[in-house]
Enzyme design. Structure first.
Site, PDB file in Angstrom:
ATOM      1  N   SER A  85     -15.306  14.344   9.646  1.00 50.55           N
ATOM      2  CA  SER A  85     -15.309  15.449   8.736  1.00 50.55           C
ATOM      3  C   SER A  85     -16.192  16.493   9.118  1.00 50.55           C
ATOM      4  O   SER A  85     -15.807  17.657   8.784  1.00 50.55           O
ATOM      5  CB  SER A  85     -15.925  14.700   7.371  1.00 50.55           C
ATOM      6  OG  SER A  85     -15.031  13.681   6.623  1.00 50.55           O
ATOM      7  N   TYR A 113      -7.951  15.972  -4.252  1.00 46.89           N
ATOM      8  CA  TYR A 113      -8.157  17.385  -3.521  1.00 46.89           C
ATOM      9  C   TYR A 113      -7.396  17.245  -2.297  1.00 46.89           C
ATOM     10  O   TYR A 113      -7.114  16.140  -1.740  1.00 46.89           O
ATOM     11  CB  TYR A 113     -10.008  17.358  -2.965  1.00 46.89           C
ATOM     12  CG  TYR A 113     -10.230  16.175  -2.229  1.00 46.89           C
ATOM     13  CD1 TYR A 113     -10.280  16.112  -0.866  1.00 46.89           C
ATOM     14  CD2 TYR A 113     -10.686  15.135  -2.760  1.00 46.89           C
ATOM     15  CE1 TYR A 113     -10.691  15.330   0.067  1.00 46.89           C
ATOM     16  CE2 TYR A 113     -11.310  14.001  -1.851  1.00 46.89           C
ATOM     17  CZ  TYR A 113     -11.314  13.966  -0.835  1.00 46.89           C
ATOM     18  OH  TYR A 113     -11.613  13.108  -0.047  1.00 46.89           O
ATOM     19  N   PRO A 114      -6.849  18.571  -1.651  1.00 47.37           N
ATOM     20  CA  PRO A 114      -6.221  18.440  -0.531  1.00 47.37           C
ATOM     21  C   PRO A 114      -6.946  18.949   0.607  1.00 47.37           C
ATOM     22  O   PRO A 114      -8.121  19.313   0.041  1.00 47.37           O
ATOM     23  CB  PRO A 114      -5.451  19.674  -0.847  1.00 47.37           C
ATOM     24  CG  PRO A 114      -6.263  20.631  -1.642  1.00 47.37           C
ATOM     25  CD  PRO A 114      -6.879  19.747  -2.800  1.00 47.37           C
ATOM     26  N   MET A 115      -6.717  18.701   1.567  1.00 53.62           N
ATOM     27  CA  MET A 115      -7.465  18.964   2.981  1.00 53.62           C
ATOM     28  C   MET A 115      -6.882  19.016   4.207  1.00 53.62           C
ATOM     29  O   MET A 115      -5.577  18.741   4.182  1.00 53.62           O
ATOM     30  CB  MET A 115      -8.550  17.706   3.221  1.00 53.62           C
ATOM     31  CG  MET A 115      -7.832  16.412   3.676  1.00 53.62           C
ATOM     32  SD  MET A 115      -9.120  15.197   3.973  1.00 53.62           S
ATOM     33  CE  MET A 115      -9.941  15.895   5.507  1.00 53.62           C
ATOM     34  N   HIS A 131     -14.419   6.971  10.608  1.00 53.80           N
ATOM     35  CA  HIS A 131     -14.244   7.499   9.122  1.00 53.80           C
ATOM     36  C   HIS A 131     -13.862   6.559   8.066  1.00 53.80           C
ATOM     37  O   HIS A 131     -14.563   6.415   7.194  1.00 53.80           O
ATOM     38  CB  HIS A 131     -13.201   8.737   9.450  1.00 53.80           C
ATOM     39  CG  HIS A 131     -13.077   9.589   7.885  1.00 53.80           C
ATOM     40  ND1 HIS A 131     -13.964  10.494   7.435  1.00 53.80           N
ATOM     41  CD2 HIS A 131     -11.989   9.508   7.075  1.00 53.80           C
ATOM     42  CE1 HIS A 131     -13.512  10.945   6.414  1.00 53.80           C
ATOM     43  NE2 HIS A 131     -12.343  10.478   6.070  1.00 53.80           N
ATOM     44  N   ARG A 176       0.682  -1.233   0.221  1.00 51.82           N
ATOM     45  CA  ARG A 176      -0.161   0.237   0.061  1.00 51.82           C
ATOM     46  C   ARG A 176       0.859   1.325   0.087  1.00 51.82           C
ATOM     47  O   ARG A 176       0.395   2.277  -0.278  1.00 51.82           O
ATOM     48  CB  ARG A 176      -0.887  -0.077   1.276  1.00 51.82           C
ATOM     49  CG  ARG A 176      -1.948  -0.932   1.106  1.00 51.82           C
ATOM     50  CD  ARG A 176      -2.729  -1.144   2.512  1.00 51.82           C
ATOM     51  NE  ARG A 176      -3.243   0.103   2.750  1.00 51.82           N
ATOM     52  CZ  ARG A 176      -3.893   0.484   4.075  1.00 51.82           C
ATOM     53  NH1 ARG A 176      -3.720  -0.585   4.965  1.00 51.82           N
ATOM     54  NH2 ARG A 176      -4.193   1.720   4.338  1.00 51.82           N
ATOM     55  N   GLN A 220      -8.528   4.449  -3.135  1.00 53.45           N
ATOM     56  CA  GLN A 220      -8.168   5.732  -2.425  1.00 53.45           C
ATOM     57  C   GLN A 220      -6.557   5.654  -2.157  1.00 53.45           C
ATOM     58  O   GLN A 220      -6.285   4.522  -1.638  1.00 53.45           O
ATOM     59  CB  GLN A 220      -8.998   5.776  -1.288  1.00 53.45           C
ATOM     60  CG  GLN A 220      -8.522   7.183  -0.474  1.00 53.45           C
ATOM     61  CD  GLN A 220      -9.553   7.149   0.623  1.00 53.45           C
ATOM     62  OE1 GLN A 220     -10.619   8.042   0.653  1.00 53.45           O
ATOM     63  NE2 GLN A 220      -9.096   6.641   1.810  1.00 53.45           N
ATOM     64  N   LYS A 259      -7.028  19.356   8.699  1.00 56.85           N
ATOM     65  CA  LYS A 259      -7.875  19.208   9.909  1.00 56.85           C
ATOM     66  C   LYS A 259      -8.038  20.672  10.508  1.00 56.85           C
ATOM     67  O   LYS A 259      -6.859  21.346  10.705  1.00 56.85           O
ATOM     68  CB  LYS A 259      -7.256  18.422  10.794  1.00 56.85           C
ATOM     69  CG  LYS A 259      -7.264  16.897  10.448  1.00 56.85           C
ATOM     70  CD  LYS A 259      -8.769  16.335  10.374  1.00 56.85           C
ATOM     71  CE  LYS A 259      -8.540  14.792   9.725  1.00 56.85           C
ATOM     72  NZ  LYS A 259      -9.978  14.119   9.790  1.00 56.85           N
TER      73      LYS A 259
END
Length: 288
Positions: free
Chosen positions: A262, A184-186, A211, A170, A224, A188
């Site tokens: 989220s 997409y970026p994210m 999640h 992985r 993913q 916290k």
């Protein structure tokens, strides 16, 4: 007694992780990733002689074809949708040095004169070991082993080695061959009461577990790949979703926004969606 109640009661008996233990979970890192987005300068390209244009496209197709056939980290092309760009190039490599080589090779193409960079994103494949970290920390607490002691370091190193052997594929995957990509970026959140980084590690582990369970419901429909970008780019993580049907992106992201991790703590950056483009078909993107 219900299973939820039993689990809560068992949790009360577990050793609480002291505040002087490291707050960040253990992580494993794999391929370095560079996303490059370009806009085609079509007006300038139209003025180029057809023979020179064809030669430039052939040169680029050959180079991208060779990059796509690499055995240890390859490159994939995507025709981007919308105003954010026309071409999305995704590189997987073993190191930042190899990413720099790929970026330089692209920049030296004759075709690069007609590609305007719109944005880029640098990250490293990351697998967060929340479950393993919390379990290990609890064991160390029970054994009376304090943080950063020699025995602590030995236990941490052993766990990292064990986890790496377990999930190595992985960390160094092939770029999925599915026809659609959503990137997409994210972040916290660190806003007032909604501050992810103020939560105890046990709470973060629980939230990430819940999640992850949402994502598992889409197993088989979406591949993913999560990459870490703290210290590398403007956001904290990058998310690549690969699927055979783009509607799955909408369903997955929408459903995930309702889980607590989220809904309370996630901030999303811009979304980029593209269709897989084989290097041999690169000319279609530049035809006008």
């Amino acid at each position: 007694m219900s299973s939820d109640r039993a689990q809560q009661n068992r949790g009360k008996d577990r050793a609480k992780i002291p505040g002087d233990f490291p707050a960040a979970p253990l992580t494993l890192e794999g391929y370095s990733i560079l996303h490059q987005m370009f806009r085609v300068r079509r007006r300038e390209l139209r003025t180029l002689e057809s023979a020179k244009r064809d030669a430039a496209i052939d040169e680029a197709s050959k180079m991208f074809g060779e990059m796509a056939r690499r055995e240890d980290g390859e490159t994939a092309l995507f025709s981007a949708l919308g105003h954010k760009g026309d071409l999305m190039v995704v590189h997987f490599r073993r190191s930042f040095e190899e990413l720099a080589q790929a970026e330089h090779a692209l920049a030296t193409l004759a075709l690069s004169d007609y590609l305007e960079p719109t944005t880029s994103y640098l990250s490293v494949i990351e697998i967060g070991l929340y479950e393993a970290t919390v379990a290990l920390y609890r064991k160390l607490v029970e054994q009376g082993i304090g943080p950063h002691s020699p025995q602590w370091k030995s236990e941490i190193e052993s766990e990292i080695i064990r986890q790496r052997e377990k999930i190595s594929p992985r960390l160094f995957p092939k770029i999925p061959a599915r026809p659609y990509l959503c990137f997409y970026p994210m972040d916290k959140k660190r806003d007032g009461a909604d501050n992810w980084y103020r939560l105890p590690i046990e709470d973060r582990q629980r939230l990430m577990h819940d999640h992850g369970m949402v994502g598992r419901r889409f197993a088989g429909e979406v591949t993913q790949i999560i990459s870490g970008s703290i210290g590398f780019d403007d956001w904290e993580w990058g998310v690549d979703l690969f699927a055979d049907d783009p509607i799955v992106f909408k369903k997955l992201v929408y459903e995930m926004r309702f889980d607590e991790a989220s809904a309370s703590y996630a901030k999303f950056g811009p979304f980029y969606v593209g269709l897989r483009l084989e290097p041999s078909a690169l000319g279609k993107l530049f035809s006008s």
